[in-house]
Design a protein around this motif. Structure first.
Motif, mmCIF file in Angstrom:
data_model
loop_
_atom_site.group_PDB
_atom_site.id
_atom_site.type_symbol
_atom_site.label_atom_id
_atom_site.label_comp_id
_atom_site.label_asym_id
_atom_site.label_seq_id
_atom_site.Cartn_x
_atom_site.Cartn_y
_atom_site.Cartn_z
ATOM 1 N N PRO A 83 11.285 -8.030 0.242
ATOM 2 C CA PRO A 83 10.668 -6.840 0.829
ATOM 3 C C PRO A 83 10.547 -5.671 -0.141
ATOM 4 N N SER A 84 11.278 -5.724 -1.261
ATOM 5 C CA SER A 84 11.151 -4.639 -2.237
ATOM 6 C C SER A 84 9.763 -4.621 -2.865
ATOM 7 N N THR A 85 9.020 -5.724 -2.753
ATOM 8 C CA THR A 85 7.650 -5.749 -3.280
ATOM 9 C C THR A 85 6.675 -5.042 -2.349
ATOM 10 N N SER A 86 7.070 -4.859 -1.092
ATOM 11 C CA SER A 86 6.151 -4.228 -0.139
ATOM 12 C C SER A 86 6.687 -2.907 0.415
ATOM 13 N N LEU A 87 7.979 -2.610 0.197
ATOM 14 C CA LEU A 87 8.556 -1.349 0.665
ATOM 15 C C LEU A 87 8.790 -0.421 -0.523
ATOM 16 N N HIS A 88 8.288 0.794 -0.426
ATOM 17 C CA HIS A 88 8.463 1.773 -1.501
ATOM 18 C C HIS A 88 9.863 2.377 -1.402
ATOM 19 N N PRO A 89 10.669 2.288 -2.448
ATOM 20 C CA PRO A 89 12.065 2.751 -2.359
ATOM 21 C C PRO A 89 12.216 4.250 -2.175
ATOM 22 N N MET A 90 11.186 5.035 -2.546
ATOM 23 C CA MET A 90 11.296 6.486 -2.509
ATOM 24 C C MET A 90 10.650 7.118 -1.273
ATOM 25 N N LEU A 91 10.110 6.293 -0.393
ATOM 26 C CA LEU A 91 9.484 6.803 0.826
ATOM 27 C C LEU A 91 10.242 6.306 2.044
ATOM 28 N N SER A 92 10.375 7.168 3.050
ATOM 29 C CA SER A 92 11.070 6.768 4.269
ATOM 30 C C SER A 92 10.297 5.652 4.970
ATOM 31 N N VAL A 93 11.001 4.917 5.799
ATOM 32 C CA VAL A 93 10.367 3.840 6.563
ATOM 33 C C VAL A 93 9.265 4.406 7.450
ATOM 34 N N GLY A 94 9.533 5.565 8.067
ATOM 35 C CA GLY A 94 8.528 6.192 8.917
ATOM 36 C C GLY A 94 7.278 6.578 8.150
ATOM 37 N N HIS A 95 7.467 7.096 6.950
ATOM 38 C CA HIS A 95 6.322 7.481 6.113
ATOM 39 C C HIS A 95 5.454 6.266 5.809
#
Length: 278
Positions: free
Chosen positions: A113-125
């Motif tokens: 999931p690190s390939t599709s989730l941005h580490p510096m942005l909240s999940v809501g964002h």
């Protein structure tokens, strides 16, 4: 492919209920010697509310098949054949039209999931941006829909979870969030590329149950890409086996896993832990 295997595929592809049909798909990638053929004429058919497992060893072409559907291929890649979504050939669409379908009609969940989730942005964002871009929702409506999606994938306290960042969740929870993003725009097809490989066995089982439940509840057509036939036995309705860029066997899960017709399928099954080869 044997005559029997061809018949199986043709019968599946002829089903009018198919939402996605891949026919004769070839893929060539640039190589030092010229071109390297990765896919040699892949045939697959996906139906709503069913999970189609695509199994094979590393390098068999299964992930490239999934990426080809979304045209997420390396520079210089050349394809031929047909990839039809409700009768529209995705291989013939201009980039702008294909981009509009990507993430909306067809979505993908990756192994990590690190390939599709941005580490510096909240999940809501991340969820609301996706919803606002594709569905043109206002901020308030998008946030409400985002919380609903997190609840749908069994994330505890969805409202609070929207304010948190990916690193604050476990690997299994991050994968559930990635699935929520993939489902945000209510796609018809979900491609899940080794979605449980990076997870421990207990968490893996939970994610597989989630995929099965979402498939049944939402009527999704799911292409589950995995090297693990054990995963197939847990959730797939239909199983296709790939070798060297070609589907060598397709059939109902029970038939493929208990009465395989192809030697390669039998080899994969014999390699499963605890399976007797006597």
């Amino acid at each position: 492919m044997t005559t029997t295997e061809t018949t199986d595929t043709a019968e599946t592809a002829g089903n009018a209920a198919n939402v996605l049909e891949i026919t004769g798909l070839t893929l060539d990638l640039p190589a030092e010697s010229g071109v390297h053929r990765i896919l040699h004429g892949v045939d697959l058919a996906l139906q709503p509310g069913r999970i189609h497992g695509l199994a094979g060893e590393s390098g068999s072409g299964k992930t490239m098949t999934g990426l080809a559907v979304l045209s997420l291929l390396p520079n210089g890649a050349r394809t031929s054949g047909r990839i039809q979504l409700d009768g529209t050939d995705l291989l013939t669409l201009p980039p702008r039209q294909l981009g509009a379908l990507r993430g909306r009609a067809v979505s993908m969940v990756f192994q990590d999931p690190s390939t599709s989730l941005h580490p510096m942005l909240s999940v809501g964002h991340q969820l609301t941006d996706h919803l606002r871009h594709h569905l043109k929702l206002d901020r308030k409506t998008a946030r409400a829909r985002a919380a609903e999606l997190l609840g749908q994938v069994r994330i505890p306290n969805p409202g609070e979870a929207l304010r948190r960042y990916p690193h604050q969740f476990s690997g299994g929870m991050r994968q559930r969030i990635a699935i929520a993003i993939a489902l945000a725009c209510e796609p018809k097809v979900l491609i899940a590329d080794e979605p449980t490989t990076a997870l421990d066995v207990t968490v893996q089982a939970g994610v597989l149950r989630l995929l099965r439940g979402l498939c049944d509840e939402l009527g999704l057509a799911v292409l589950l890409v995995t090297h693990d036939l054990g995963v197939m036995s847990a959730v797939a309705d239909t199983v296709s086996v790939m070798r060297h860029g070609l589907v060598v066997e397709t059939g109902p899960r029970g038939q493929v896993l208990t009465e395989p017709r192809h030697d390669y399928t039998r080899t994969l099954l014999d390699a499963l832990p605890g399976r007797s080869t006597a």
